[in-house]
Design an enzyme around this catalytic site. Structure first.
Site, short mmCIF file in Angstrom:
data_model
loop_
_atom_site.label_atom_id
_atom_site.label_comp_id
_atom_site.label_asym_id
_atom_site.label_seq_id
_atom_site.Cartn_x
_atom_site.Cartn_y
_atom_site.Cartn_z
CD GLU A 336 6.05 9.77 2.60
OE1 GLU A 336 6.14 8.77 1.89
OE2 GLU A 336 6.03 9.72 3.86
CE LYS A 354 8.50 3.58 8.03
NZ LYS A 354 8.17 3.51 6.61
#
Length: 430
Positions: A336, A354
């Site tokens: 990513e 997260k």
């Protein structure tokens, strides 16, 4: 060619429609229920001020597993029976209960309700990866221990993935389209993207959209741990979720719900509603070339990101912040980050919330879209907690230790799902 020329007026209308600016879509309300807090105000305060995740617990169902912990919502923070009534346990799985709580907050924040809206013009679109897995696991134990005649007749309606969308629609009394999206960990983002498309198409004036998940399944945990996707930092679970850190070893499961109220901008203006942000674009793509269902792919992520920017008519240099998928798995973070750097350059401030909520799977896109709205509104990028030493192979600027003020006009939220799903939202300051 003959068919094309048969009706020149229709052709002209189609060409005009194809070049017409898509209807602007405003975010007029947000709602959150996460391990970091219940309610938007509490959750945002924790995410931007706390230095360690909240809600670290070891459910009984995970005893003796190598990954025996997750981030859950404290019963003291959310008494579902008090909020929804005791009957909610008979009508909804826990993931649907969390969705309804978040939806109520979002709708109240937007100043909407049955006396304000045309219920037939309100859509509900909610994503979830697993649906009613909590109730499924309970009933599987009943089947094993007590036999088939003791299994609840509510097994089917409470375990289906559309349980959250249907529950919200019933709770709010809406009569427009009610849809469920199941694209693994991209579900929440794809639900918002689907709602955006419904609004642009004129299928509704208002959409209640996002994601919800509650998953403490012993079987799913065991399998995911065997796939080396979950952190096994059992001696220090509060430090286990550490996206982009050189010592990360996997993600930590969380539960929660994130819901947004989206409206056609002209509809919001007509009723005097304030937009908290605008949803400018959405892109989705599949990593069909990936080596396995759990392997992230640069090609798929890049295609989704570029599609979202094109849809939003936003240049890469204009993106000031990315709420990354950032799961804390070695490969996800590297793949990513490489795409973010290649497409957006070194400008955006990247974070993974997260690290505070855990990976809420199908709810993640909804929760992180709310965080992105708040970042734009407050001009503040939350820190990635537990990030002690950034992996030198991560070529983007990740905000660590403390939240950072920044000038933000446009931001991106990314989601990547098992099975090769990649989804991206572009949001802008109103």
């Amino acid at each position: 060619m003959t068919a094309l020329n048969a009706n020149p007026h229709a052709n002209a209308a189609a060409a005009a429609a194809a070049t017409r600016e898509p209807a602007a879509v405003a975010v007029t309300g947000v709602g959150l229920v996460t391990a970091a807090g219940v309610g938007v105000k509490h959750t945002w305060h924790q995410v931007t001020n706390a230095t360690t995740p909240q809600g670290v617990r070891r459910p009984d169902s995970l005893q003796d597993l190598p990954c025996d912990f997750m981030y859950t919502i404290d019963d003291g923070d959310l008494d579902v029976d008090a909020v929804l009534g005791v009957a909610s346990h008979r009508l909804m799985d826990r993931f649907a209960q969390l969705a309804v709580v978040a939806a109520r907050e979002a709708v109240a924040d937007a100043g909407l309700g049955p006396d304000v809206w045309d219920s037939a013009r309100v859509a509900v679109v909610v994503g979830s990866a697993h649906g009613g897995l909590t109730f499924y696991d309970e009933q599987h134990r009943v089947l094993t221990e007590r036999g088939p005649r003791r299994v609840s007749p509510r097994m089917a309606p409470l375990t289906v993935v559309n349980g959250a969308a249907g529950s919200i629609a019933r709770d709010l009394g809406t009569r427009g389209p009610s849809l469920a999206v199941a694209t693994a960990c991209s579900s929440g983002t794809d639900a918002i993207g689907t709602a955006l498309q419904l609004l642009r198409a004129g299928a509704c004036d208002i959409a209640v959209a996002g994601g919800a998940e509650s998953m403490a399944s012993r079987a799913v945990f065991a399998g995911t741990c065997n796939a080396k996707a979950l952190s096994t930092r059992t001696t220090d679970p509060a430090a286990a979720c550490r996206p982009f850190d050189v010592d990360r070893d996997g993600f930590v499961v969380g539960e929660g719900a994130g819901i947004l109220v989206l409206e056609r901008a002209e509809h919001a203006r007509a009723r005097g509603a304030k937009a908290r942000a605008t949803v400018r674009g959405y892109g989705a793509a599949t990593s069909s070339e990936a080596s396995s269902p759990v392997a992230p792919s640069e090609a798929g992520i890049e295609l989704a990101l570029r599609a979202a920017l094109t849809d939003a008519d936003v240049a890469p240099r204009d993106v000031g912040h990315v709420n990354a998928h950032g799961t804390s798995t070695v490969m996800n973070d590297l793949v990513e980050a490489a795409v973010l750097h290649r497409v957006l350059g070194e400008g955006p401030l990247v974070t993974s919330t997260k690290s505070m909520t855990g990976h809420t799977l199908g709810a993640a896109g909804g929760i992180e879209a709310v965080f992105t709205v708040l970042a734009l509104e407050e001009q503040l990028v939350p820190a990635t907690v537990n990030l002690r030493t950034q992996d030198p192979r991560v070529p983007v600027e990740v905000v660590a230790e403390t939240a950072r003020p920044a000038r933000l006009d446009c931001a991106v939220s990314t989601s990547l799902g098992f099975g090769g799903h990649n989804s991206v939202l572009v949001l802008a300051r109103d």
